[in-house]
Design a protein around this motif. Structure first.
Motif, PDB file in Angstrom:
ATOM      1  N   VAL A  39      62.934  52.447  80.434  1.00 54.51           N
ATOM      2  CA  VAL A  39      63.257  53.695  81.132  1.00 54.51           C
ATOM      3  C   VAL A  39      64.733  53.665  81.502  1.00 54.51           C
ATOM      4  N   THR A  40      65.522  54.483  80.818  1.00 60.20           N
ATOM      5  CA  THR A  40      66.948  54.578  81.144  1.00 60.20           C
ATOM      6  C   THR A  40      67.547  55.804  80.466  1.00 60.20           C
ATOM      7  N   ASP A  41      68.630  56.268  80.990  1.00 60.37           N
ATOM      8  CA  ASP A  41      69.441  57.296  80.335  1.00 60.37           C
ATOM      9  C   ASP A  41      70.187  56.614  79.190  1.00 60.37           C
ATOM     10  N   ILE A  42      70.189  57.223  78.016  1.00 61.31           N
ATOM     11  CA  ILE A  42      70.873  56.617  76.874  1.00 61.31           C
ATOM     12  C   ILE A  42      72.349  56.379  77.183  1.00 61.31           C
ATOM     13  N   ASN A  43      72.925  57.191  78.079  1.00 60.14           N
ATOM     14  CA  ASN A  43      74.327  57.015  78.451  1.00 60.14           C
ATOM     15  C   ASN A  43      74.555  55.740  79.273  1.00 60.14           C
ATOM     16  N   GLU A  44      73.469  55.138  79.755  1.00 62.40           N
ATOM     17  CA  GLU A  44      73.585  53.931  80.581  1.00 62.40           C
ATOM     18  C   GLU A  44      72.919  52.723  79.916  1.00 62.40           C
ATOM     19  N   PHE A  45      72.493  52.887  78.671  1.00 63.42           N
ATOM     20  CA  PHE A  45      71.739  51.836  77.986  1.00 63.42           C
ATOM     21  C   PHE A  45      72.637  50.690  77.557  1.00 63.42           C
ATOM     22  N   ASP A  46      72.242  49.476  77.939  1.00 66.26           N
ATOM     23  CA  ASP A  46      72.920  48.257  77.493  1.00 66.26           C
ATOM     24  C   ASP A  46      71.878  47.441  76.727  1.00 66.26           C
ATOM     25  N   PRO A  47      71.896  47.470  75.395  1.00 68.94           N
ATOM     26  CA  PRO A  47      70.801  46.915  74.604  1.00 68.94           C
ATOM     27  C   PRO A  47      70.462  45.462  74.892  1.00 68.94           C
ATOM     28  N   GLY A  48      71.459  44.576  74.914  1.00 66.36           N
ATOM     29  CA  GLY A  48      71.162  43.172  75.184  1.00 66.36           C
ATOM     30  C   GLY A  48      70.462  42.456  74.037  1.00 66.36           C
ATOM     31  N   ALA A  91      65.903  64.263  68.347  1.00 68.20           N
ATOM     32  CA  ALA A  91      66.082  65.246  69.418  1.00 68.20           C
ATOM     33  C   ALA A  91      66.622  64.708  70.737  1.00 68.20           C
ATOM     34  N   THR A  92      67.344  63.576  70.702  1.00 68.52           N
ATOM     35  CA  THR A  92      68.120  63.166  71.874  1.00 68.52           C
ATOM     36  C   THR A  92      69.603  63.467  71.663  1.00 68.52           C
ATOM     37  N   PHE A  93      70.086  63.181  70.457  1.00 62.74           N
ATOM     38  CA  PHE A  93      71.520  63.278  70.176  1.00 62.74           C
ATOM     39  C   PHE A  93      72.083  64.662  70.489  1.00 62.74           C
ATOM     40  N   HIS A  94      71.313  65.714  70.227  1.00 58.37           N
ATOM     41  CA  HIS A  94      71.892  67.053  70.431  1.00 58.37           C
ATOM     42  C   HIS A  94      72.044  67.426  71.912  1.00 58.37           C
ATOM     43  N   PHE A  95      71.478  66.620  72.812  1.00 58.92           N
ATOM     44  CA  PHE A  95      71.701  66.860  74.240  1.00 58.92           C
ATOM     45  C   PHE A  95      73.036  66.275  74.722  1.00 58.92           C
ATOM     46  N   LEU A  96      73.712  65.524  73.874  1.00 59.20           N
ATOM     47  CA  LEU A  96      75.034  64.979  74.214  1.00 59.20           C
ATOM     48  C   LEU A  96      76.072  66.023  73.842  1.00 59.20           C
ATOM     49  N   THR A  97      76.598  66.708  74.816  1.00 53.75           N
ATOM     50  CA  THR A  97      77.425  67.887  74.542  1.00 53.75           C
ATOM     51  C   THR A  97      78.919  67.656  74.737  1.00 53.75           C
ATOM     52  N   THR A  98      79.306  66.459  75.168  1.00 57.48           N
ATOM     53  CA  THR A  98      80.734  66.175  75.315  1.00 57.48           C
ATOM     54  C   THR A  98      81.126  65.051  74.351  1.00 57.48           C
ATOM     55  N   GLU A  99      82.386  65.019  73.966  1.00 54.69           N
ATOM     56  CA  GLU A  99      82.868  63.992  73.045  1.00 54.69           C
ATOM     57  C   GLU A  99      82.713  62.593  73.643  1.00 54.69           C
ATOM     58  N   SER A 100      82.903  62.470  74.957  1.00 57.83           N
ATOM     59  CA  SER A 100      82.778  61.149  75.575  1.00 57.83           C
ATOM     60  C   SER A 100      81.342  60.653  75.512  1.00 57.83           C
ATOM     61  N   GLN A 101      80.370  61.561  75.695  1.00 60.92           N
ATOM     62  CA  GLN A 101      78.963  61.163  75.596  1.00 60.92           C
ATOM     63  C   GLN A 101      78.621  60.717  74.173  1.00 60.92           C
ATOM     64  N   VAL A 102      79.087  61.495  73.199  1.00 57.41           N
ATOM     65  CA  VAL A 102      78.816  61.168  71.797  1.00 57.41           C
ATOM     66  C   VAL A 102      79.452  59.829  71.426  1.00 57.41           C
ATOM     67  N   SER A 103      80.709  59.641  71.825  1.00 57.52           N
ATOM     68  CA  SER A 103      81.419  58.393  71.505  1.00 57.52           C
ATOM     69  C   SER A 103      80.723  57.189  72.110  1.00 57.52           C
ATOM     70  N   HIS A 104      80.284  57.337  73.359  1.00 59.90           N
ATOM     71  CA  HIS A 104      79.599  56.233  74.027  1.00 59.90           C
ATOM     72  C   HIS A 104      78.283  55.912  73.330  1.00 59.90           C
ATOM     73  N   TYR A 105      77.527  56.947  73.014  1.00 62.63           N
ATOM     74  CA  TYR A 105      76.248  56.777  72.314  1.00 62.63           C
ATOM     75  C   TYR A 105      76.445  56.009  71.011  1.00 62.63           C
ATOM     76  N   LEU A 106      77.412  56.428  70.214  1.00 63.21           N
ATOM     77  CA  LEU A 106      77.634  55.800  68.912  1.00 63.21           C
ATOM     78  C   LEU A 106      78.160  54.368  69.058  1.00 63.21           C
ATOM     79  N   ALA A 107      78.919  54.111  70.101  1.00 62.86           N
ATOM     80  CA  ALA A 107      79.379  52.749  70.353  1.00 62.86           C
ATOM     81  C   ALA A 107      78.200  51.839  70.682  1.00 62.86           C
TER      82      ALA A 107
END
Length: 212
Positions: free
Chosen positions: A97-106, A116-132
């Motif tokens: 249980v976590t926000d994908i923006n705060e996920f640290d896989p480990g 249907a999660t990716f399209h909820f990331l509406t800013t470039e910083s959110q997208v960049s963080h997700y892909l990182a």
């Protein structure tokens, strides 16, 4: 909407609705399973479902004998529903249980699945963080598949704004670290018989192509 408000939004939706009352429900996650099959991974492959909610993807993966499944969602209520449905089989899955923006896989995964999660990331910083995070989480031979609203898809979902993608614009977001394998478009028929146009694309982590 800040992270806490976003989490509260989804907790409320899963606490007050049934699967037949939300647009994303699928009886059979055929497209997702087809993409996972196309990767040719074995039953020991580590697969993570991002924003899995109470999707039946985990059920189908278990049914086919996959042993290493993780489901991540921002909503504890969503995962509670999935666990209840799966019964004893829920113990075979790792639930996060976590926000994908705060996920640290480990740890590392062989397959990163997101419908249907990716399209909820509406800013470039959110997208960049997700892909990182996805790039860091995947093994050197890892695969990623993303299902997102196409340019002909909805502009909002569950009261939240979304970002629409074409094959080109989605590919451009991932091109730094991933090699595109294929894309398809699909009309998702909601439980209330409306259509949502989706784009699904699969990619392989680029460092696995080095020297080829």
């Amino acid at each position: 909407m800040n992270d806490t408000a976003t989490q509260n939004h989804w907790e409320n939706i899963y606490a007050t609705t049934q699967p037949a009352e939300v647009s994303w429900t699928q009886t059979v996650p055929k497209t997702s399973m087809d993409f996972i099959h196309s990767f040719g991974v074995d039953k020991q492959a580590a697969i993570i479902d991002i924003g899995g909610g109470d999707s039946k993807l985990a059920d189908y993966l278990l049914r086919e004998g996959f042993k290493n499944i993780t489901v991540l969602d921002i909503s504890a209520n969503a995962l509670k529903r999935a666990k209840k449905r799966l019964g004893k089989n829920a113990n075979k899955i790792t639930w996060i249980v976590t926000d994908i923006n705060e996920f640290d896989p480990g740890r590392h995964y062989d397959v990163w699945h997101d419908r249907a999660t990716f399209h909820f990331l509406t800013t470039e910083s959110q997208v960049s963080h997700y892909l990182a995070v996805a790039t860091k989480a995947l093994t050197s031979n890892g695969f990623i598949t993303i299902g997102t609203f196409s340019e002909n898809g909805p502009e909002k979902c569950s009261g939240l704004p979304v970002k629409q993608y074409s094959e080109t614009s989605l590919g451009n977001q991932l091109t730094a670290h991933f090699m595109k394998i294929k894309c398809i478009t699909e009309d998702h028929i909601t439980p209330f018989k409306t259509r949502q146009h989706f784009l699904f694309c699969s990619f392989k982590k680029k460092n696995s192509f080095e020297g080829h």
